[in-house]
Design an enzyme around this catalytic site. Structure first.
Site, PDB file in Angstrom:
ATOM      1  N   GLU A  21      12.055  -6.715   3.179  1.00 23.64           N
ATOM      2  CA  GLU A  21      11.246  -5.601   3.667  1.00 23.64           C
ATOM      3  C   GLU A  21       9.789  -6.005   3.599  1.00 23.64           C
ATOM      4  OE1 GLU A  21      10.191  -2.493   0.109  1.00 23.64           O
ATOM      5  OE2 GLU A  21      12.157  -2.410   1.014  1.00 23.64           O
ATOM      6  N   CYS A  46      15.800  -1.518   7.284  1.00 22.02           N
ATOM      7  CA  CYS A  46      16.567  -2.730   7.058  1.00 22.02           C
ATOM      8  C   CYS A  46      16.677  -3.489   8.366  1.00 22.02           C
ATOM      9  CB  CYS A  46      17.959  -2.414   6.504  1.00 22.02           C
ATOM     10  SG  CYS A  46      18.877  -3.937   6.178  1.00 22.02           S
TER      11      CYS A  46
END
Length: 353
Positions: free
Chosen positions: A204, A91
DNA sequence: CCAGACGTTGTT
DNA sequence: GTCTGG
DNA sequence: CCAGACGTTGTT
DNA sequence: GTCTGG
Protein backbone atom coordinates in the site's frame (compact mmCIF):
# COMPACT_ATOMS: atom_id res chain seq x y z
CA UNK A 1 21.89 9.86 11.78
CA UNK A 2 18.26 10.15 10.87
CA UNK A 3 17.04 11.85 14.05
CA UNK A 4 17.12 15.33 12.48
CA UNK A 5 15.30 14.29 9.35
CA UNK A 6 11.90 15.91 8.83
CA UNK A 7 9.14 13.77 10.24
CA UNK A 8 6.77 12.53 7.56
CA UNK A 9 3.12 13.12 8.22
CA UNK A 10 0.05 11.67 6.63
CA UNK A 11 -1.80 14.23 4.58
CA UNK A 12 -5.05 14.20 2.72
CA UNK A 13 -5.29 14.79 -0.99
CA UNK A 14 -5.28 18.43 -1.96
CA UNK A 15 -8.63 20.09 -2.35
CA UNK A 16 -7.18 22.50 -4.87
CA UNK A 17 -6.60 21.16 -8.28
CA UNK A 18 -4.43 22.68 -10.93
CA UNK A 19 -4.99 21.70 -14.50
CA UNK A 20 -3.02 22.69 -17.54
CA UNK A 21 -3.26 22.22 -21.24
CA UNK A 22 -6.27 22.63 -23.44
CA UNK A 23 -9.46 22.21 -21.49
CA UNK A 24 -13.11 22.96 -21.64
CA UNK A 25 -15.23 23.85 -18.67
CA UNK A 26 -16.28 20.22 -18.36
CA UNK A 27 -12.71 19.26 -17.59
CA UNK A 28 -12.53 21.83 -14.85
CA UNK A 29 -15.87 20.87 -13.42
CA UNK A 30 -14.63 17.32 -13.40
CA UNK A 31 -11.39 18.38 -11.76
CA UNK A 32 -13.20 19.99 -8.87
CA UNK A 33 -15.60 17.15 -8.50
CA UNK A 34 -18.86 18.20 -10.09
CA UNK A 35 -20.38 15.56 -12.25
CA UNK A 36 -23.59 17.34 -12.92
CA UNK A 37 -24.89 20.86 -13.24
CA UNK A 38 -24.61 23.88 -15.52
CA UNK A 39 -22.22 23.86 -18.40
CA UNK A 40 -20.22 26.50 -20.17
CA UNK A 41 -19.01 26.43 -23.73
CA UNK A 42 -15.74 28.21 -23.01
CA UNK A 43 -12.62 26.53 -24.24
CA UNK A 44 -9.03 27.59 -24.19
CA UNK A 45 -5.42 26.76 -23.72
CA UNK A 46 -3.40 27.54 -20.64
CA UNK A 47 -3.58 26.73 -16.99
CA UNK A 48 -6.47 27.07 -14.59
CA UNK A 49 -6.87 26.82 -10.89
CA UNK A 50 -10.09 25.44 -9.55
CA UNK A 51 -11.29 25.13 -6.01
CA UNK A 52 -14.16 23.21 -4.62
CA UNK A 53 -15.97 22.91 -1.32
CA UNK A 54 -14.65 20.48 1.22
CA UNK A 55 -16.45 17.21 1.36
CA UNK A 56 -17.39 15.62 4.65
CA UNK A 57 -19.16 12.33 5.16
CA UNK A 58 -19.77 11.79 1.51
CA UNK A 59 -21.64 15.04 0.84
CA UNK A 60 -20.53 18.46 -0.25
CA UNK A 61 -20.79 21.24 2.25
CA UNK A 62 -23.14 24.05 1.36
CA UNK A 63 -21.75 26.86 -0.68
CA UNK A 64 -20.54 27.52 -4.15
CA UNK A 65 -17.60 26.40 -6.13
CA UNK A 66 -15.59 29.01 -7.96
CA UNK A 67 -13.94 28.29 -11.24
CA UNK A 68 -11.67 31.04 -12.48
CA UNK A 69 -10.71 31.12 -16.11
CA UNK A 70 -8.67 34.19 -16.83
CA UNK A 71 -11.06 37.13 -16.50
CA UNK A 72 -14.09 34.93 -16.39
CA UNK A 73 -15.43 33.45 -13.18
CA UNK A 74 -18.25 31.00 -12.97
CA UNK A 75 -20.12 29.99 -9.87
CA UNK A 76 -21.87 26.71 -9.48
CA UNK A 77 -24.16 25.42 -6.75
CA UNK A 78 -22.36 22.94 -4.56
CA UNK A 79 -25.15 20.46 -4.32
CA UNK A 80 -23.95 17.82 -6.70
CA UNK A 81 -22.38 14.56 -5.84
CA UNK A 82 -18.64 14.77 -5.64
CA UNK A 83 -16.46 12.34 -7.46
CA UNK A 84 -12.87 11.92 -6.48
CA UNK A 85 -9.98 11.03 -8.65
CA UNK A 86 -8.03 7.90 -8.04
CA UNK A 87 -6.08 9.33 -5.16
CA UNK A 88 -6.80 6.73 -2.55
CA UNK A 89 -5.19 3.46 -1.70
CA UNK A 90 -6.66 -0.02 -1.72
CA UNK A 91 -5.48 -3.49 -2.41
CA UNK A 92 -4.01 -2.88 -5.83
CA UNK A 93 -0.69 -4.67 -5.67
CA UNK A 94 0.53 -7.78 -3.87
CA UNK A 95 3.14 -10.51 -3.81
CA UNK A 96 2.58 -14.22 -4.36
CA UNK A 97 5.73 -16.28 -4.47
CA UNK A 98 4.83 -19.78 -3.29
CA UNK A 99 5.92 -22.55 -5.61
CA UNK A 100 3.35 -24.76 -7.30
CA UNK A 101 3.98 -27.71 -5.01
CA UNK A 102 3.73 -25.56 -1.90
CA UNK A 103 0.33 -24.32 -3.06
CA UNK A 104 -0.88 -27.80 -3.94
CA UNK A 105 0.11 -29.02 -0.48
CA UNK A 106 -0.96 -26.02 1.57
CA UNK A 107 -4.45 -25.91 0.06
CA UNK A 108 -4.88 -29.68 -0.34
CA UNK A 109 -5.59 -29.26 -4.03
CA UNK A 110 -7.05 -32.27 -5.83
CA UNK A 111 -6.47 -31.21 -9.43
CA UNK A 112 -3.66 -29.04 -10.77
CA UNK A 113 -5.43 -27.13 -13.53
CA UNK A 114 -2.85 -24.36 -13.72
CA UNK A 115 -1.32 -24.68 -17.13
CA UNK A 116 2.18 -23.41 -17.73
CA UNK A 117 4.53 -22.24 -15.05
CA UNK A 118 3.78 -20.65 -11.73
CA UNK A 119 6.56 -18.15 -11.15
CA UNK A 120 7.13 -16.25 -7.94
CA UNK A 121 5.61 -12.77 -8.48
CA UNK A 122 6.73 -10.00 -6.15
CA UNK A 123 4.77 -7.34 -8.02
CA UNK A 124 1.31 -8.57 -8.90
CA UNK A 125 -0.68 -5.84 -10.62
CA UNK A 126 -4.22 -5.79 -12.04
CA UNK A 127 -4.61 -7.75 -15.32
CA UNK A 128 -1.80 -10.15 -14.43
CA UNK A 129 -2.34 -13.89 -14.10
CA UNK A 130 -2.44 -15.00 -10.46
CA UNK A 131 -2.63 -18.43 -8.82
CA UNK A 132 -6.01 -19.24 -7.32
CA UNK A 133 -7.66 -22.12 -5.50
CA UNK A 134 -11.29 -22.89 -6.27
CA UNK A 135 -13.76 -25.76 -6.11
CA UNK A 136 -15.82 -26.64 -9.14
CA UNK A 137 -17.54 -29.65 -10.63
CA UNK A 138 -15.81 -31.08 -13.73
CA UNK A 139 -16.93 -29.43 -16.97
CA UNK A 140 -19.09 -32.23 -18.34
CA UNK A 141 -20.14 -33.68 -15.03
CA UNK A 142 -23.80 -34.52 -14.42
CA UNK A 143 -25.76 -32.40 -11.94
CA UNK A 144 -24.86 -33.05 -8.36
CA UNK A 145 -21.33 -34.11 -9.20
CA UNK A 146 -18.87 -33.40 -6.45
CA UNK A 147 -16.85 -30.22 -6.76
CA UNK A 148 -13.12 -30.68 -7.18
CA UNK A 149 -10.63 -28.41 -5.47
CA UNK A 150 -8.26 -27.11 -8.09
CA UNK A 151 -5.36 -24.78 -8.65
CA UNK A 152 -5.66 -22.39 -11.60
CA UNK A 153 -4.28 -19.09 -12.77
CA UNK A 154 -6.81 -16.27 -13.16
CA UNK A 155 -6.58 -12.77 -14.58
CA UNK A 156 -6.83 -10.19 -11.78
CA UNK A 157 -9.70 -7.82 -12.54
CA UNK A 158 -13.15 -9.40 -12.67
CA UNK A 159 -14.92 -9.17 -16.02
CA UNK A 160 -18.67 -9.68 -15.51
CA UNK A 161 -20.37 -12.01 -17.94
CA UNK A 162 -22.28 -9.14 -19.55
CA UNK A 163 -19.20 -7.05 -20.32
CA UNK A 164 -18.70 -6.09 -23.96
CA UNK A 165 -14.94 -6.18 -23.60
CA UNK A 166 -12.48 -6.97 -20.87
CA UNK A 167 -11.29 -3.42 -20.21
CA UNK A 168 -13.77 -3.12 -17.35
CA UNK A 169 -11.66 -5.65 -15.49
CA UNK A 170 -9.00 -3.16 -14.51
CA UNK A 171 -11.61 -1.31 -12.46
CA UNK A 172 -13.00 -4.44 -10.79
CA UNK A 173 -9.95 -5.46 -8.79
CA UNK A 174 -11.63 -5.12 -5.37
CA UNK A 175 -15.06 -5.86 -3.94
CA UNK A 176 -16.22 -4.49 -0.59
CA UNK A 177 -17.13 -7.24 1.87
CA UNK A 178 -19.95 -5.06 3.19
CA UNK A 179 -21.77 -4.86 -0.15
CA UNK A 180 -20.38 -7.65 -2.31
CA UNK A 181 -23.52 -9.76 -1.88
CA UNK A 182 -25.75 -7.14 -3.46
CA UNK A 183 -23.64 -5.53 -6.18
CA UNK A 184 -24.85 -6.56 -9.64
CA UNK A 185 -21.30 -7.15 -10.81
CA UNK A 186 -20.36 -9.41 -7.94
CA UNK A 187 -23.36 -11.06 -6.28
CA UNK A 188 -23.66 -13.95 -8.71
CA UNK A 189 -20.00 -14.83 -8.24
CA UNK A 190 -20.37 -14.32 -4.49
CA UNK A 191 -23.06 -16.98 -4.39
CA UNK A 192 -21.43 -19.53 -6.66
CA UNK A 193 -17.89 -18.68 -7.64
CA UNK A 194 -15.66 -17.94 -4.67
CA UNK A 195 -11.94 -18.60 -4.63
CA UNK A 196 -8.83 -18.12 -2.54
CA UNK A 197 -5.94 -16.03 -3.79
CA UNK A 198 -2.68 -17.02 -2.09
CA UNK A 199 -0.46 -14.08 -1.18
CA UNK A 200 2.68 -13.47 0.83
CA UNK A 201 1.46 -9.97 1.61
CA UNK A 202 0.23 -6.81 -0.08
CA UNK A 203 1.51 -3.32 -0.85
CA UNK A 204 0.00 0.00 0.00
CA UNK A 205 1.12 3.56 -0.63
CA UNK A 206 1.11 6.30 1.96
CA UNK A 207 0.75 9.89 0.93
CA UNK A 208 3.56 11.60 2.79
CA UNK A 209 4.60 15.21 3.13
CA UNK A 210 7.71 16.40 4.89
CA UNK A 211 6.98 18.86 7.65
CA UNK A 212 7.93 22.45 6.97
CA UNK A 213 11.60 23.15 7.30
CA UNK A 214 12.05 26.06 9.78
CA UNK A 215 15.25 27.03 7.99
CA UNK A 216 13.20 28.17 5.04
CA UNK A 217 11.67 30.97 7.09
CA UNK A 218 8.69 32.74 5.58
CA UNK A 219 9.14 31.02 2.29
CA UNK A 220 6.23 28.63 2.25
CA UNK A 221 7.74 26.21 -0.16
CA UNK A 222 5.07 23.69 -0.88
CA UNK A 223 6.65 20.33 -1.28
CA UNK A 224 5.26 17.84 -3.64
CA UNK A 225 3.53 15.09 -1.68
CA UNK A 226 5.41 11.84 -1.90
CA UNK A 227 4.09 8.33 -1.82
CA UNK A 228 5.86 5.76 0.25
CA UNK A 229 5.13 2.11 -0.51
CA UNK A 230 4.74 -0.33 2.39
CA UNK A 231 4.62 -4.09 2.42
CA UNK A 232 2.15 -5.67 4.83
CA UNK A 233 2.26 -9.36 5.68
CA UNK A 234 1.27 -11.81 8.42
CA UNK A 235 3.70 -11.78 11.33
CA UNK A 236 3.81 -15.56 11.43
CA UNK A 237 4.79 -15.89 7.78
CA UNK A 238 1.72 -17.97 6.97
CA UNK A 239 0.20 -17.73 3.52
CA UNK A 240 -2.55 -15.11 3.22
CA UNK A 241 -5.56 -16.81 1.68
CA UNK A 242 -7.26 -13.73 0.30
CA UNK A 243 -11.00 -14.03 -0.24
CA UNK A 244 -11.71 -13.74 -3.94
CA UNK A 245 -14.44 -14.19 -6.52
CA UNK A 246 -14.00 -15.50 -10.03
CA UNK A 247 -15.96 -15.15 -13.23
CA UNK A 248 -15.92 -16.71 -16.68
CA UNK A 249 -16.16 -14.46 -19.71
CA UNK A 250 -16.21 -14.96 -23.44
CA UNK A 251 -16.36 -12.28 -26.14
CA UNK A 252 -19.88 -12.01 -27.57
CA UNK A 253 -18.75 -12.10 -31.15
CA UNK A 254 -16.57 -15.18 -30.88
CA UNK A 255 -18.27 -18.34 -29.68
CA UNK A 256 -15.12 -20.33 -30.42
CA UNK A 257 -12.92 -18.24 -28.16
CA UNK A 258 -11.58 -19.69 -24.94
CA UNK A 259 -13.28 -18.76 -21.71
CA UNK A 260 -11.41 -16.03 -19.86
CA UNK A 261 -11.15 -16.68 -16.12
CA UNK A 262 -10.95 -13.48 -14.04
CA UNK A 263 -11.02 -12.65 -10.34
CA UNK A 264 -11.35 -9.89 -7.74
CA UNK A 265 -10.09 -9.43 -4.17
CA UNK A 266 -12.60 -8.77 -1.39
CA UNK A 267 -11.63 -5.94 0.97
CA UNK A 268 -12.60 -5.22 4.58
CA UNK A 269 -11.88 -2.85 7.44
CA UNK A 270 -8.31 -3.04 8.66
CA UNK A 271 -7.78 -3.59 12.39
CA UNK A 272 -6.84 -0.56 14.46
CA UNK A 273 -3.09 -1.00 14.34
CA UNK A 274 -3.11 -0.97 10.57
CA UNK A 275 -6.11 1.31 10.39
CA UNK A 276 -4.12 4.14 11.89
CA UNK A 277 -2.47 4.45 8.55
CA UNK A 278 -4.89 2.72 6.18
CA UNK A 279 -8.41 1.61 6.88
CA UNK A 280 -8.91 -1.12 4.28
CA UNK A 281 -7.17 -4.40 3.63
CA UNK A 282 -7.76 -7.66 1.75
CA UNK A 283 -10.16 -10.07 3.45
CA UNK A 284 -8.37 -13.19 4.61
CA UNK A 285 -10.15 -16.53 5.02
CA UNK A 286 -9.02 -18.66 7.95
CA UNK A 287 -7.90 -22.22 7.08
CA UNK A 288 -10.79 -23.76 9.02
CA UNK A 289 -13.19 -21.85 6.73
CA UNK A 290 -11.51 -22.65 3.42
CA UNK A 291 -13.73 -25.62 2.69
CA UNK A 292 -16.97 -23.74 3.27
CA UNK A 293 -15.74 -20.66 1.43
CA UNK A 294 -14.91 -22.71 -1.64
CA UNK A 295 -18.09 -24.81 -1.53
CA UNK A 296 -20.13 -23.86 -4.61
CA UNK A 297 -23.14 -25.52 -3.01
CA UNK A 298 -23.19 -22.93 -0.24
CA UNK A 299 -25.13 -20.17 -1.96
CA UNK A 300 -27.01 -18.40 0.83
CA UNK A 301 -25.51 -14.89 1.04
CA UNK A 302 -26.01 -14.63 4.79
CA UNK A 303 -24.25 -17.92 5.41
CA UNK A 304 -21.40 -16.98 3.11
CA UNK A 305 -21.05 -13.59 4.75
CA UNK A 306 -20.67 -15.35 8.05
CA UNK A 307 -17.40 -16.83 6.85
CA UNK A 308 -15.86 -13.40 6.43
CA UNK A 309 -14.22 -12.19 9.61
CA UNK A 310 -11.97 -9.11 9.66
CA UNK A 311 -8.37 -9.69 10.68
CA UNK A 312 -7.37 -9.44 14.33
CA UNK A 313 -5.21 -6.54 15.44
CA UNK A 314 -1.56 -7.29 15.97
CA UNK A 315 -1.29 -10.06 13.41
CA UNK A 316 0.36 -8.13 10.59
CA UNK A 317 3.74 -6.52 10.00
CA UNK A 318 3.99 -3.31 7.98
CA UNK A 319 7.26 -1.78 6.85
CA UNK A 320 8.43 0.62 4.13
CA UNK A 321 9.99 -0.77 0.98
CA UNK A 322 11.81 0.64 -2.01
CA UNK A 323 9.89 2.66 -4.56
CA UNK A 324 11.06 0.16 -7.13
CA UNK A 325 7.72 -1.57 -6.60
CA UNK A 326 6.00 1.42 -8.20
CA UNK A 327 6.85 0.21 -11.66
CA UNK A 328 5.26 -3.05 -12.69
CA UNK A 329 8.36 -3.69 -14.78
CA UNK A 330 10.29 -4.42 -11.59
CA UNK A 331 10.02 -7.80 -9.95
CA UNK A 332 12.12 -9.71 -7.47
CA UNK A 333 12.63 -10.43 -3.77
CA UNK A 334 14.25 -7.01 -3.28
CA UNK A 335 10.77 -5.45 -3.64
CA UNK A 336 9.71 -6.81 -0.25
CA UNK A 337 13.00 -6.08 1.52
CA UNK A 338 12.75 -3.35 4.17
CA UNK A 339 13.86 -0.05 2.64
CA UNK A 340 17.48 0.63 3.51
CA UNK A 341 18.89 3.97 4.64
CA UNK A 342 19.16 6.23 1.66
CA UNK A 343 16.33 4.59 -0.21
CA UNK A 344 13.65 6.89 -1.53
CA UNK A 345 15.55 10.10 -0.75
CA UNK A 346 15.01 9.62 2.95
CA UNK A 347 11.25 9.78 2.82
CA UNK A 348 10.99 7.57 5.81
CA UNK A 349 13.50 6.52 8.41
CA UNK A 350 12.06 3.28 9.69
CA UNK A 351 9.15 1.00 10.34
CA UNK A 352 5.99 2.38 11.87
CA UNK A 353 5.40 -0.51 14.20
C1' DC B 1 -40.84 2.54 -21.35
C1' DC B 2 -35.51 3.18 -22.66
C1' DA B 3 -30.75 4.53 -21.37
C1' DG B 4 -27.07 3.80 -18.78
C1' DA B 5 -24.58 1.83 -15.14
C1' DC B 6 -22.69 -2.10 -13.18
C1' DG B 7 -16.43 -0.53 -8.85
C1' DT B 8 -13.03 1.01 -5.31
C1' DT B 9 -10.24 4.22 -2.72
C1' DG B 10 -10.29 8.93 0.28
C1' DT B 11 -12.30 12.71 3.80
C1' DT B 12 -9.45 20.14 4.98
C1' DG C 1 -27.82 -10.04 -17.31
C1' DT C 2 -30.30 -6.85 -14.13
C1' DC C 3 -31.16 -2.81 -11.69
C1' DT C 4 -31.73 2.29 -11.23
C1' DG C 5 -32.85 6.77 -12.88
C1' DG C 6 -35.35 9.70 -15.84
C1' DC D 1 -1.97 0.18 -7.07
C1' DC D 2 1.38 3.26 -10.41
C1' DA D 3 3.04 4.68 -15.09
C1' DG D 4 2.09 6.58 -19.13
C1' DA D 5 -0.84 8.26 -22.69
C1' DC D 6 -4.10 11.55 -23.74
C1' DG D 7 -5.69 13.27 -31.39
C1' DT D 8 -7.12 14.27 -35.92
C1' DT D 9 -6.74 14.91 -40.71
C1' DG D 10 -5.49 12.53 -45.07
C1' DT D 11 -4.22 8.61 -48.15
C1' DT D 12 1.27 7.04 -53.35
C1' DG E 1 -7.29 16.27 -15.09
C1' DT E 2 -8.99 11.09 -16.92
C1' DC E 3 -8.36 6.62 -18.72
C1' DT E 4 -5.91 2.38 -20.03
C1' DG E 5 -2.43 -1.11 -19.46
C1' DG E 6 0.42 -3.84 -16.59
Amino acid sequence: MTSSAPVPTLIAPSIRTRVSGSFGIQSIRSAIGFTDGPTCSARGRGSRTASRPVMMNGAATRGRARVSMGRMTRYMPATMRLKRGRMGTMCGRYATTRARQELLDEFQVQVDAAGGEIQPDYNVAPTKQVPAVLARAPKDAPDGEEAVRQLRTLRWGLVPSWAKDLSIGSRMINARAETVHEKPSYRRAFAKRRCLLPADGYFEWYVLQQSDDPAEGEKKAKRKPQKQPFFIRPKDGAVMAMAGLYELWKPRDDEDADWLWTCTVITTDAPDDLGRIHDRMPMVVRPDQWDAWLDPGLTDPDEVRGLLVPAMAGTMDAYPVSKAVNSVKNNGPELIEPASDGDNSGNHSGALF
